[in-house]
Design a protein around this motif. Sequence first.
Motif, short mmCIF file in Angstrom:
data_model
loop_
_atom_site.label_atom_id
_atom_site.label_comp_id
_atom_site.label_asym_id
_atom_site.label_seq_id
_atom_site.Cartn_x
_atom_site.Cartn_y
_atom_site.Cartn_z
N LYS A 43 -75.06 11.62 68.39
CA LYS A 43 -75.89 11.83 69.58
C LYS A 43 -76.40 10.50 70.14
CE LYS A 43 -77.69 16.45 68.50
NZ LYS A 43 -78.91 17.26 68.25
N ALA A 44 -76.78 9.59 69.24
CA ALA A 44 -77.29 8.29 69.69
C ALA A 44 -76.21 7.51 70.43
CB ALA A 44 -77.79 7.49 68.48
N ALA A 45 -74.99 7.52 69.88
CA ALA A 45 -73.88 6.81 70.53
C ALA A 45 -73.59 7.40 71.91
CB ALA A 45 -72.64 6.88 69.64
N GLU A 46 -73.53 8.72 71.99
CA GLU A 46 -73.26 9.36 73.28
C GLU A 46 -74.37 9.10 74.29
OE1 GLU A 46 -72.42 13.51 72.50
OE2 GLU A 46 -70.27 13.09 72.61
N LEU A 47 -75.61 9.12 73.81
CA LEU A 47 -76.75 8.85 74.69
C LEU A 47 -76.68 7.44 75.25
CD1 LEU A 47 -79.53 9.60 75.88
CD2 LEU A 47 -80.55 8.84 73.72
N PHE A 48 -76.40 6.47 74.38
CA PHE A 48 -76.30 5.09 74.85
C PHE A 48 -75.20 4.94 75.90
CE2 PHE A 48 -74.56 0.89 75.01
CZ PHE A 48 -75.68 0.07 75.01
N GLY B 148 -83.56 9.26 56.89
CA GLY B 148 -82.18 8.77 56.90
C GLY B 148 -81.46 9.02 58.21
N GLY B 149 -81.54 10.24 58.73
CA GLY B 149 -80.87 10.55 59.99
C GLY B 149 -81.44 9.77 61.15
N SER B 150 -82.76 9.62 61.19
CA SER B 150 -83.40 8.84 62.25
C SER B 150 -83.03 7.37 62.16
CB SER B 150 -84.93 9.00 62.17
OG SER B 150 -85.31 10.33 62.44
N SER B 151 -82.92 6.86 60.93
CA SER B 151 -82.51 5.48 60.74
C SER B 151 -81.09 5.26 61.24
CB SER B 151 -82.60 5.10 59.26
OG SER B 151 -82.23 3.75 59.05
N ASN B 152 -80.20 6.20 60.93
CA ASN B 152 -78.82 6.13 61.43
C ASN B 152 -78.80 6.07 62.94
OD1 ASN B 152 -77.36 8.42 58.93
ND2 ASN B 152 -78.09 6.33 58.74
N ALA B 153 -79.58 6.94 63.58
CA ALA B 153 -79.62 7.00 65.04
C ALA B 153 -80.16 5.70 65.64
CB ALA B 153 -80.46 8.19 65.50
N GLY B 154 -81.26 5.20 65.09
CA GLY B 154 -81.83 3.95 65.59
C GLY B 154 -80.88 2.78 65.42
N SER B 155 -80.20 2.74 64.27
CA SER B 155 -79.26 1.66 64.01
C SER B 155 -78.06 1.72 64.96
CB SER B 155 -78.78 1.72 62.56
OG SER B 155 -79.84 1.50 61.66
N VAL B 156 -77.59 2.92 65.25
CA VAL B 156 -76.47 3.07 66.19
C VAL B 156 -76.89 2.60 67.59
CG1 VAL B 156 -75.07 4.78 67.42
CG2 VAL B 156 -75.21 4.83 64.93
N LEU B 157 -78.08 2.96 68.03
CA LEU B 157 -78.55 2.51 69.34
C LEU B 157 -78.59 0.98 69.40
CD1 LEU B 157 -81.45 5.01 70.13
CD2 LEU B 157 -79.25 4.85 71.30
N MET B 158 -79.13 0.35 68.36
CA MET B 158 -79.20 -1.11 68.34
C MET B 158 -77.81 -1.74 68.26
SD MET B 158 -82.54 -2.06 66.01
CE MET B 158 -82.13 -0.97 64.64
N PHE C 142 -74.87 -0.48 69.31
CA PHE C 142 -74.19 -0.34 70.60
C PHE C 142 -74.78 -1.31 71.62
CE2 PHE C 142 -72.03 3.19 68.88
CZ PHE C 142 -71.06 3.63 69.77
N ASN C 143 -76.10 -1.44 71.60
CA ASN C 143 -76.75 -2.36 72.55
C ASN C 143 -76.32 -3.80 72.31
OD1 ASN C 143 -78.59 -2.54 74.79
ND2 ASN C 143 -80.04 -3.55 73.42
N SER C 144 -76.25 -4.19 71.04
CA SER C 144 -75.81 -5.54 70.70
C SER C 144 -74.36 -5.76 71.09
CB SER C 144 -76.00 -5.79 69.20
OG SER C 144 -75.54 -7.05 68.81
N TYR C 145 -73.51 -4.77 70.80
CA TYR C 145 -72.08 -4.90 71.09
C TYR C 145 -71.82 -5.04 72.59
CZ TYR C 145 -67.10 -3.78 71.26
OH TYR C 145 -65.75 -3.83 71.47
N TYR C 146 -72.56 -4.29 73.39
CA TYR C 146 -72.34 -4.31 74.83
C TYR C 146 -73.23 -5.32 75.56
CZ TYR C 146 -69.29 -0.25 74.38
OH TYR C 146 -68.26 0.60 74.04
N GLY C 147 -73.74 -6.32 74.84
CA GLY C 147 -74.43 -7.43 75.50
C GLY C 147 -75.90 -7.21 75.78
N ASN C 148 -76.57 -6.39 74.96
CA ASN C 148 -78.01 -6.15 75.12
C ASN C 148 -78.36 -5.69 76.53
OD1 ASN C 148 -78.80 -6.83 72.41
ND2 ASN C 148 -78.45 -8.98 72.94
N ILE C 149 -77.72 -4.61 76.93
CA ILE C 149 -77.97 -4.02 78.25
C ILE C 149 -79.42 -3.57 78.39
CG2 ILE C 149 -77.31 -2.13 79.81
CD1 ILE C 149 -74.59 -2.08 78.39
N PHE C 150 -79.97 -3.03 77.30
CA PHE C 150 -81.31 -2.45 77.34
C PHE C 150 -82.28 -3.26 76.48
CE2 PHE C 150 -78.41 1.28 77.74
CZ PHE C 150 -78.70 1.59 79.08
#
Length: 294
Positions: free
Chosen positions: A82-87, A113-123, A125-133
């Motif tokens: 969900k985090a990846a799709e949201l980003f 654990g699940g919340s940590s996974n989601a937060g880590s995925v958001l960070m 994806f953001n890092s990979y795509y050049g810190n858009i947010f």
Amino acid sequence: MKNIKPYLLKQDTRFMELLCPAKLNLFLHVTEKRLDGYHNLISLMCLISLYDKISITFDTCETKMVCNYPGVPEDHTNLAWKAAELFLRKADIRENFEIVIEKKIPAGAGLGGGSSNAGSVLMAFNSYYGNIFSSSKLMDMGLSLGADVPFFIFQKPAIATGIGEKLEACKGIEHFYVVLIAFDFIVSTANVYKNLKLGLTKCKNIIKSSSFKEQGFNLEQHLCNDLEMVTASDYPDINAAKKALLDHDARGVLMSGSGPSVFGLFPDLYQAEKAVKSLSKNERWTLYLADLII
């Protein structure tokens, strides 16, 4: 707030590998039930060195998720997916991805654990795509996934208020080793809150008489969780585990979140290791040794 990077292990042109830490609630007072069904609270949360590992491959032929932990969904219902799709939706990017989760944080254990996974995925994806947010924007996105997700993007010991989304850094927490006991059952957070009798909560007087926000966290005074009484009334293992940790010289013990995991705090590594070795003889309990990330 500056952009914060995930706990990165490895990265190349289309791949990232990162660690997702668990959390403990060192204090949790539920103040009131809101009209929207959520509860306002005051909590002191801290990361610990117990990690899931996530591998992300970007721009794949199809979207896919794999997890080694029985019962954890491997589809769009998983918070990491969900985090990846949201980003990607917020960034207006149309690409597939593959996420592989190697879980060590027990699921449904009050450790986030699940919340940590989601937060880590958001960070990630953001890092990979050049810190858009910005990090504050990522935290807003994380809140739409779950109340604990912003804390895992904040990445510091924090006093959480509201439903857990309002975070203020908390300094001066003493370092402790953590002996964590997990069980072979999970509890429903929704049911725990449903059965909570707000008039009987015990942490209210502690926060009134001695605020860790002003005076710093004091283990002997502040270690308290309003939800523990609800969960422990249904699961005797919780009080048994607390007693066992105290009998092995823990300075303080508590259930984390809505449970059922119980932790003991040890100032000495030798005593912590000794407790793990002894308590691991109980075949119904799973023991972990970590430390507070302060």
